[in-house]
Design a protein around this motif. Sequence first.
Motif, PDB file in Angstrom:
ATOM      1  N   GLU A 188       0.836  -1.196   0.000  1.00  0.00           N
ATOM      2  CA  GLU A 188       0.000   0.000   0.000  1.00  0.00           C
ATOM      3  C   GLU A 188       0.880   1.259   0.000  1.00  0.00           C
ATOM      4  N   PRO A 189       0.919   2.024  -1.087  1.00  0.00           N
ATOM      5  CA  PRO A 189       1.852   3.160  -1.169  1.00  0.00           C
ATOM      6  C   PRO A 189       1.581   4.241  -0.131  1.00  0.00           C
ATOM      7  N   LEU A 190       0.312   4.467   0.204  1.00  0.00           N
ATOM      8  CA  LEU A 190      -0.015   5.513   1.164  1.00  0.00           C
ATOM      9  C   LEU A 190       0.601   5.224   2.529  1.00  0.00           C
ATOM     10  N   VAL A 191       0.607   3.956   2.937  1.00  0.00           N
ATOM     11  CA  VAL A 191       1.172   3.582   4.237  1.00  0.00           C
ATOM     12  C   VAL A 191       2.675   3.815   4.244  1.00  0.00           C
ATOM     13  N   TYR A 192       3.351   3.381   3.189  1.00  0.00           N
ATOM     14  CA  TYR A 192       4.800   3.554   3.125  1.00  0.00           C
ATOM     15  C   TYR A 192       5.164   5.041   3.051  1.00  0.00           C
ATOM     16  N   ALA A 193       4.359   5.809   2.300  1.00  0.00           N
ATOM     17  CA  ALA A 193       4.624   7.244   2.203  1.00  0.00           C
ATOM     18  C   ALA A 193       4.443   7.916   3.559  1.00  0.00           C
ATOM     19  N   ALA A 194       3.381   7.530   4.283  1.00  0.00           N
ATOM     20  CA  ALA A 194       3.143   8.118   5.604  1.00  0.00           C
ATOM     21  C   ALA A 194       4.282   7.773   6.557  1.00  0.00           C
ATOM     22  N   ALA A 195       4.754   6.530   6.510  1.00  0.00           N
ATOM     23  CA  ALA A 195       5.880   6.130   7.372  1.00  0.00           C
ATOM     24  C   ALA A 195       7.120   6.944   7.040  1.00  0.00           C
ATOM     25  N   ALA A 196       7.361   7.161   5.749  1.00  0.00           N
ATOM     26  CA  ALA A 196       8.532   7.942   5.343  1.00  0.00           C
ATOM     27  C   ALA A 196       8.421   9.386   5.804  1.00  0.00           C
ATOM     28  N   VAL A 197       7.225   9.974   5.658  1.00  0.00           N
ATOM     29  CA  VAL A 197       7.033  11.370   6.067  1.00  0.00           C
ATOM     30  C   VAL A 197       7.227  11.530   7.567  1.00  0.00           C
ATOM     31  N   PHE A 198       6.626  10.632   8.352  1.00  0.00           N
ATOM     32  CA  PHE A 198       6.784  10.696   9.809  1.00  0.00           C
ATOM     33  C   PHE A 198       8.263  10.592  10.183  1.00  0.00           C
ATOM     34  N   THR A 199       8.939   9.662   9.550  1.00  0.00           N
ATOM     35  CA  THR A 199      10.353   9.453   9.873  1.00  0.00           C
ATOM     36  C   THR A 199      11.178  10.682   9.538  1.00  0.00           C
ATOM     37  N   LEU A 200      10.940  11.268   8.373  1.00  0.00           N
ATOM     38  CA  LEU A 200      11.716  12.443   7.970  1.00  0.00           C
ATOM     39  C   LEU A 200      11.409  13.653   8.847  1.00  0.00           C
ATOM     40  N   LEU A 201      10.149  13.831   9.230  1.00  0.00           N
ATOM     41  CA  LEU A 201       9.810  14.945  10.117  1.00  0.00           C
ATOM     42  C   LEU A 201      10.506  14.804  11.468  1.00  0.00           C
ATOM     43  N   ILE A 202      10.474  13.577  12.008  1.00  0.00           N
ATOM     44  CA  ILE A 202      11.149  13.342  13.275  1.00  0.00           C
ATOM     45  C   ILE A 202      12.652  13.566  13.127  1.00  0.00           C
ATOM     46  N   THR A 203      13.199  13.172  11.977  1.00  0.00           N
ATOM     47  CA  THR A 203      14.632  13.356  11.734  1.00  0.00           C
ATOM     48  C   THR A 203      14.997  14.833  11.718  1.00  0.00           C
ATOM     49  N   VAL A 204      14.216  15.622  10.989  1.00  0.00           N
ATOM     50  CA  VAL A 204      14.491  17.056  10.902  1.00  0.00           C
ATOM     51  C   VAL A 204      14.446  17.689  12.289  1.00  0.00           C
ATOM     52  N   ALA A 205      13.409  17.324  13.079  1.00  0.00           N
ATOM     53  CA  ALA A 205      13.296  17.891  14.427  1.00  0.00           C
ATOM     54  C   ALA A 205      14.466  17.460  15.305  1.00  0.00           C
ATOM     55  N   SER A 206      14.848  16.172  15.212  1.00  0.00           N
ATOM     56  CA  SER A 206      15.924  15.654  16.055  1.00  0.00           C
ATOM     57  C   SER A 206      17.269  16.275  15.698  1.00  0.00           C
ATOM     58  N   ALA A 207      17.465  16.618  14.427  1.00  0.00           N
ATOM     59  CA  ALA A 207      18.739  17.205  14.006  1.00  0.00           C
ATOM     60  C   ALA A 207      18.755  18.714  14.197  1.00  0.00           C
ATOM     61  N   ALA A 208      17.606  19.367  13.985  1.00  0.00           N
ATOM     62  CA  ALA A 208      17.567  20.831  14.049  1.00  0.00           C
ATOM     63  C   ALA A 208      17.710  21.347  15.470  1.00  0.00           C
TER      64      ALA A 208
END
Length: 849
Positions: free
Chosen positions: A811-831
């Motif tokens: 299901e592409p929507l699930v994988y896309a949502a997982a990727a978005v959540f991960t990247l948002l958390i990454t940006v916050a954790s690094a910034a």
Amino acid sequence: MSRNRTLSAPPITLYPLLSMTYDGKQLALFRAAMNTLLRDLRYALRTLARNPGFAAVAVLTIGIGIGASTTIFGWMRSQLLNPLPGATEAERIVAIENTAPDGEPLTTSYLDFRDFRDSLKLVNRVTARTANVFSVGDAPRTTQAFGEMVSGNFFDMLGVQPQAGRFFSGAEHDDAQNAHAVVVISHTYWKTHYRSEHSAVGAILRINRTPFTIIGVAPEGFHGDRSGLDYEIWMPLTMYGQVTHTGTWMLRDRNTRNFMMMARLAPGVTIERARGEVQALANRMAAADADSNQGIGATVLPVWQSHFGPQSILLTPITILMGASGVVLLIVCANLANLLLARASGRLKEFSIRLALGARPARLTRQLLTETLLMALAGSVCGLMLANVLGGALRWLLPGVAGPTILPPPLDAQVLGFTTALAFVVAILAGLAPALHAAGSNINETLKDGGRGGTSGVPSHRLRGLLVVSEVALAVMALVGAGLFLKSFQTARAMDPGFKPEGVALAHFDFSTAGYDARQTDGFCRRLRERLEQQPGVTAVSYDDSVPLGFYGGNWETLEVEGYVPGRNENMKIYRDLISPGYFDSMKIPLLDGRDFDLRDEAASTKVMIVNQEFVRRFVANPGVLGRKVHGWGEWFTIIGVAKDSKYHRVTESAQPYFYVPIRQIYRPEYGLTFHVRTSGSVNEAISALRRESAAIDPALTIFDAEPMAEYVAASLFGAKIAASLLSVLSALGLLLAAIGLYSVMAYSVAQRTSEIGIRVTLGAQPRDIMREVIRQGLVFAGVGLLVGTLAAAALARLAAAMLVGVSPAEPLVYAAAAVFTLLITVASAALPAWRALRVDPAVALRWQ
């Protein structure tokens, strides 16, 4: 006296199976090892006490991971690994199930149970049982009690001994119906209703208006033969006709399959051998009683694999959750390893000095592992406390239907052993790499690299990056899994069941508790229906005995359709519903052909039925379905209508044949009835009206369940709800821990570069450029972890494809949502650490150089 002779020492027994006798030299070595261990422990405690913040974060992280795993292990153990607590040699107890010609599991009749009990040699003490809710006490002040009706050898088969009094014995083991009005009560019931007084034995307990003599009390900790359920009373199964007010016919009818069987394997007998004997006997019974048993087989299963009990619903979701908790625990280990590595990197000077002074690398490794083990053990204590709180969480997800109390899994020695083992696993997985890295560092390089900046060198940075990548990959796997099951659950909920549950109030009555016969039941139902139809907002009222999409399996009947010849292994066990006139209107199920039932369809009139579309497609070859004859219950029925297909057991099921019969033509008092009240107003007001009007007719008749139908039908998604809900919690927890790990790496990296950042700012570098560079570094870690996690999740999702409803494993929507959540958390954790570094005065940062 010679001082050189060997002195013997008394034996030192560490464990019953590991008893050794030590001589003087061995004893000295043992004492030296213990002294070293104690010194390591004292030093570890002092070291952790100097860093309480680090210790608290580490212990809390471990506690969360171990608590989640221990909670789910407790559920798995209580439902699957130890489904019969209190039984003697429970591993030898098995379930015996009948099977339909197509292999579908069936319950059994009392006569079939007797044949199994009297003929089998490889299994001992075959028992039968059924469960129900009973009305206890004198009307109108009655209470509900959930109990089991069991064959006389039930307690003997389980190997349970009474706490007080006795269990069934002597004549109570025979098959004489309605001759043994005796009851055994649970230890909890004895304590709450009789204050644990021995005078309770011999007292009279009125059950469904029939007096029973209490003969015994079950031992504490025994709650019945359904793991996790708390039954309160046990009565002889031969009292079935008296308690249900049905007479004696049900235990003499092979077509009435209301009972479940269990047995104990004979010594040395395997399940495979017992299964062969049981199937051979079933084949002989099918030939001898072809009118009722033709094509009916039998099998033997471990109790945890049986199809009739809570384990049949919980097996799949608990197995999924156990795997997810393992993923979270691995994230915890990686997170803790990262914290330990950062801490060890800050202590490299200390370690280098100790190595330079002659300490062995193994000594440092042991010291660091001791510190990790202390934190892991402290975390396991926190985990046990968390598991104690969360153990009853399954009750929060249960549908609101009447049933025995759901018991939380016990925190006993096995759970304690599991938690302790997890603590050691966490200590080794999380502590070994940092310990080896610190102990194996080059003294000269470390002292040169250390400097004022305290840098730990490239190897440490690479190892921490690898751990963060692992955390992110595991978190992505958990996120994708949760997303797939959550979308599957939402898809199932959104499916059209073929009727409209919204705006309908339900209330379940069990008329056998009040001693009603069929005539009294019909009179009560007609009066209650008339009163409810006069209530404001009520648009339709009906009642039936098998509410669709409920927590229970439904009722069925073996049919013979005029003009249809079943295939060799075709299952003619067809599910059905006994309904009142107006049922299709109250449920909004369209009638496609023929007529509805009405008051003319009573016991003395021609027997009629309405079938669904799939019934017609399966059994009727030509268009002339109306007037076709169908045989069931020993009588011939005439088809008078065709209803649109709907869902009966699960919203995910494919179309299946189904039929409806007028309740006034076939009703027997052992069946409970459920009123359906459709209203244009408030469903809660309709429920209140149900309670009020039924009490006005007979205040002694108890309503067991009263709730909106929309909530009731959610029971069919109970297993999917557990998987989706708890997987979401575990995945969120995993992502949070991965974010903490990523933040710790980025914060440490930025701290090491504080002086560099100060110089660059002094030379005119823009803060956004530095921020962009730091975030880019975090995204590299997250990107690699995201790629690895996505590939692993896709592979695992294919294995779980059969469990998903209307959702592709890709299901592409699930994988896309997982990727978005991960990247948002990454940006916050690094910034965040970069922003904190940029706030430092450049002059101060330069002084750190």
